[in-house]
Design an enzyme around this catalytic site. Structure first.
Site, PDB file in Angstrom:
ATOM      1  N   LYS A   6       0.863  -1.184   0.000  1.00 30.79           N
ATOM      2  CA  LYS A   6       0.000   0.000   0.000  1.00 30.79           C
ATOM      3  C   LYS A   6       0.903   1.239   0.000  1.00 30.79           C
ATOM      4  O   LYS A   6       1.544   1.552   1.003  1.00 30.79           O
ATOM      5  CB  LYS A   6      -0.901  -0.007   1.243  1.00 30.79           C
ATOM      6  CG  LYS A   6      -1.798   1.225   1.370  1.00 30.79           C
ATOM      7  CD  LYS A   6      -2.650   1.123   2.623  1.00 30.79           C
ATOM      8  CE  LYS A   6      -3.527   2.351   2.813  1.00 30.79           C
ATOM      9  NZ  LYS A   6      -4.372   2.251   4.020  1.00 30.79           N
ATOM     10  N   ASP A 112     -13.846   3.304   9.400  1.00 24.24           N
ATOM     11  CA  ASP A 112     -14.092   3.169   7.956  1.00 24.24           C
ATOM     12  C   ASP A 112     -14.410   1.731   7.581  1.00 24.24           C
ATOM     13  O   ASP A 112     -13.842   1.180   6.635  1.00 24.24           O
ATOM     14  CB  ASP A 112     -12.888   3.674   7.165  1.00 24.24           C
ATOM     15  CG  ASP A 112     -13.231   3.980   5.698  1.00 24.24           C
ATOM     16  OD1 ASP A 112     -14.435   4.169   5.397  1.00 24.24           O
ATOM     17  OD2 ASP A 112     -12.312   4.027   4.866  1.00 24.24           O
TER      18      ASP A 112
END
Length: 310
Positions: A6, A112
């Protein structure tokens, strides 16, 4: 070893803060249903610019979103999740949130939760990832508010609890609401941002208006197809299927109450989800056993009659 990297786009506002937040969270938590990190990288690239990245274990089955909403790409195109798989995934995520809220030392709010942040390993076990906007409680004994105020909307539209829209603080109750929305999405096959949800209609009152009498009308058609296939083979009865679905919808709707104080906490939810999973598996096994016993009974009757005939 296959890995997933990432890389943070540091030109985006808040990217560096997100990197630091995720590093801080991941270094202090460890659970079988949290995406394991291998290492973090904070360096300079070939152009002399800052470079920040996180290296995770690669999850071969992608994320839950691609399985619920295949778009022509990826492994999930010709595959669908059955009811038992969906229950197991929901249980995995409930366990992960229960750990974050109650067992990791410093209660942590994910902020989230959504299907694209739920990864699936080779065994289809669900692991929760992306802690870029996670928040710690200032007071570990607190269960209502977070130490950091929400500036704007933190999270993803459709999964954000209503109190955040009014400038509320991040809370474990907010994660509970998001879990309820994800569970509704898993059962209906519809994103909370589906075009049909407008003019006051949302995924919560869409399901509420049909629960429980007409609930099968709002269930993912692929789950209904699965039930029809099993019922035709007399492998599962309508009662088994509807009881499992009703129990799951009841949990989801209880998670999505408008008032945070009316929602259960994740420990209570995880306990209920495990009970539902066990109950559904027992009912399904009992149905299969009864089916097998019936077939064996007729087989014995047939051969007994044949022997008497001869």
């Amino acid at each position: 070893m296959e890995v997933a990297v990432k890389v943070f786009n540091l030109e985006m506002q808040g990217a560096e803060r997100s990197f630091m937040s995720e590093c801080e969270v991941l270094r202090s938590i460890q659970h079988r249903n949290l995406l394991p990190i291998i290492t973090a990288c904070s360096s300079i690239n070939n152009n002399g610019d800052d470079f920040k990245a996180l290296v995770y274990e690669y999850m071969p089955n992608g994320n839950l979103d691609t399985w619920l909403h295949p778009n022509g790409e990826g492994k999930a195109l010709n595959k669908r999740l059955g009811l038992t798989q969906r229950i197991s995934i929901a249980v995995n995520i409930a366990d992960a949130l229960d750990y974050l809220h109650h067992d990791c030392g410093r209660p942590t709010v994910h902020c989230d939760l959504k299907p694209s942040n739920i990864l699936l390993d080779v065994y289809m076990t669900a692991l929760l990832g992306d802690f870029g906007i996670a928040r710690f409680y200032a007071d570990s004994s607190s269960t209502s508010t977070c130490s950091i105020s929400i500036i704007g909307l933190k999270g993803t539209i459709g999964y954000i609890p209503p109190e955040y829209a009014g400038g509320g603080h991040a809370s474990t109750s907010g994660d509970v609401y998001s879990f309820g929305i994800v569970l509704l999405e898993m059962l209906t096959g519809k994103r909370p941002t589906h075009p049909m949800f407008k003019d006051g209609l949302d995924i919560v009152n869409f399901v509420e208006s049909s629960f429980p009498e007409q609930m099968l009308q709002v269930i993912d058609p692929h789950l209904i197809d699965e039930y029809n296939d099993f019922s035709q083979q007399k492998m599962v009865t309508e009662n088994v299927f509807t009881q499992c679905v009703a129990s799951l919808l009841q949990v989801a709707l209880s998670c999505t109450h408008a008032l945070p104080t009316e929602r259960m906490n994740m420990r209570q939810i995880a306990t209920k989800m495990h009970a539902i999973k066990t109950s559904c598996l027992v009912r399904k096994s009992k149905s299969l056993f009864e089916r097998a016993s019936t077939l064996k009974f007729f087989e014995v009757r047939f051969f007994s009659s044949k022997s008497l005939w001869y």
